[in-house]
Design a protein around this motif. Structure first.
Motif, short mmCIF file in Angstrom:
data_model
loop_
_atom_site.label_atom_id
_atom_site.label_comp_id
_atom_site.label_asym_id
_atom_site.label_seq_id
_atom_site.Cartn_x
_atom_site.Cartn_y
_atom_site.Cartn_z
N GLU A 1 0.85 -1.19 0.00
CA GLU A 1 0.00 0.00 0.00
C GLU A 1 0.87 1.23 0.00
O GLU A 1 1.88 1.30 0.72
N VAL A 2 0.54 2.20 -0.84
CA VAL A 2 1.25 3.48 -0.86
C VAL A 2 0.78 4.31 0.33
O VAL A 2 -0.42 4.56 0.48
N ILE A 3 1.71 4.73 1.18
CA ILE A 3 1.32 5.40 2.42
C ILE A 3 1.83 6.84 2.51
O ILE A 3 1.79 7.45 3.57
N SER A 4 2.31 7.39 1.40
CA SER A 4 2.74 8.78 1.40
C SER A 4 2.47 9.38 0.03
O SER A 4 2.02 8.68 -0.90
N ASP A 5 2.75 10.68 -0.10
CA ASP A 5 2.55 11.37 -1.38
C ASP A 5 3.82 11.38 -2.23
O ASP A 5 3.84 11.99 -3.30
N ASP A 6 4.86 10.69 -1.78
CA ASP A 6 6.15 10.78 -2.45
C ASP A 6 6.20 10.07 -3.79
O ASP A 6 7.12 10.29 -4.58
N LEU A 7 5.23 9.21 -4.07
CA LEU A 7 5.24 8.47 -5.34
C LEU A 7 4.42 9.15 -6.43
O LEU A 7 4.31 8.64 -7.54
N GLU A 8 3.80 10.28 -6.10
CA GLU A 8 3.07 11.03 -7.12
C GLU A 8 4.06 11.64 -8.12
O GLU A 8 5.20 11.90 -7.79
N PRO A 9 3.65 11.86 -9.38
CA PRO A 9 2.29 11.70 -9.92
C PRO A 9 1.97 10.28 -10.40
O PRO A 9 0.89 10.05 -10.94
N VAL A 10 2.89 9.34 -10.20
CA VAL A 10 2.66 7.98 -10.72
C VAL A 10 1.68 7.21 -9.84
O VAL A 10 0.74 6.60 -10.33
#
Length: 207
Positions: free
Chosen positions: A125-134
């Motif tokens: 599960e992605v738990i932060s905004d650091d992987l945006e915009p992907v």
């Protein structure tokens, strides 16, 4: 004393070093493809199951490795006080992997994924905004250890120090991974074979 996890992780690391999944390593060694699957590591009675010395001998021979090579994968990495594996990165790599952005997950719908065998599936599960915009926060990523990996693929990687990261695969060299990010919080990194517990190709996201 060696631990159950150390031995199984060393087998996974040997597979990755030679560009194989654990199923591929078993086949290459003349063993049943499911020999090293995670479902085989705990018995029906809940007891830990260990690989046989014969199986280990066969994978060493099949990969043209030595016993010393395998024993080297069993040794725990030295860890610096700040938590980064000592000697973990090449001299050109960043200081660390970046902030924690993922956590392992087993959502209720995992059993309804026909594209993946249970033993090859990794879900985070992605738990932060650091992987945006992907990838945005709250998205689940499904990755397969059995899927072939090529430059440009997005990979989910677990290091021996327990870090989970997702990056694009730029290339491989001698079993290592050259990984690139897509934002300031996702530094590029070069992982050597001894640093990699496993890698899996991201094949689906819930967004």
């Amino acid at each position: 004393m060696l631990t159950h996890e150390q031995v199984w992780t060393a087998i996974e690391a040997l597979a990755v070093r030679h560009g194989l999944t654990v199923s591929g390593l078993a086949r290459k060694s003349g063993l049943d493809p499911t020999t090293f699957n995670r479902s085989k590591r705990i018995g029906s009675d809940g007891r830990q199951r260990w690989p046989s010395t014969e199986s280990i001998a066969k994978i060493i021979e099949a990969t043209s490795s030595s016993l010393d090579d395998f024993l080297g994968l069993l040794r725990p990495l030295a860890v610096e006080p700040h938590g980064t594996p000592a000697g973990g990165f090449s001299e050109h790599a960043p200081y660390d992997y970046g902030p924690a952005s993922l956590r392992s997950s087993r959502p209720a719908w995992q059993g309804r994924l026909p594209m993946l065998a249970e033993d090859s599936a990794e879900i985070v599960e992605v738990i932060s905004d650091d992987l945006e915009p992907v990838y945005r926060r709250g998205v689940y990523l499904v990755a397969s250890r059995d899927a072939s990996q090529a430059a440009g693929d997005r990979l989910l990687v677990r290091s021996h120090s327990g870090v989970l990261l997702v990056r694009r695969l730029a290339g491989t060299l001698h079993g290592g991974l050259n990984l690139t990010g897509w934002g300031p919080n996702l530094p590029d990194c070069v992982l050597q074979p001894h640093e990699i517990a496993w890698s899996a190709k991201v094949v689906w996201a819930t967004q």
